[in-house]
Design a protein around this motif. Sequence first.
Motif: not given
Length: 109
Positions: A16-21, A27, A30, A40, A42, A80, A109
């Motif tokens: 699970r990717v968070t761009p602009r993290g 991390d 999850e 996780k 980022r 994501r 989550t």
Amino acid sequence: MEPWRAATGGLTVALRVTPRGGRDAIDGIETLSDGRSVLKVRVRAIADGGEANRAVTELLAKAIGVTKKAVRITSGTTSRLKQVAIDGDALALDLALRDLIAVHKPTRT
């Protein structure tokens, strides 16, 4: 439950990717609402023109000690939620990922 499994020639990992993290980091694990586990990740890069995908593969490669060419996104290039394949010895990769996430507690989550 780990978000990776052995595959021919290495491992497949759910991300699970968070761009602009804000920073480049892994991390931990999850658990999604449907019960699936994901790693996780980022990255500072934006999700435009493949920049975030490149940053993800480079971050994973560096974190587990493989070449950039050994990590490739196999599905979810515009999502994501992604699947990546990591080429190499499955046991060594498994141990590297376990060491990497050992300090992180799983979240839901």
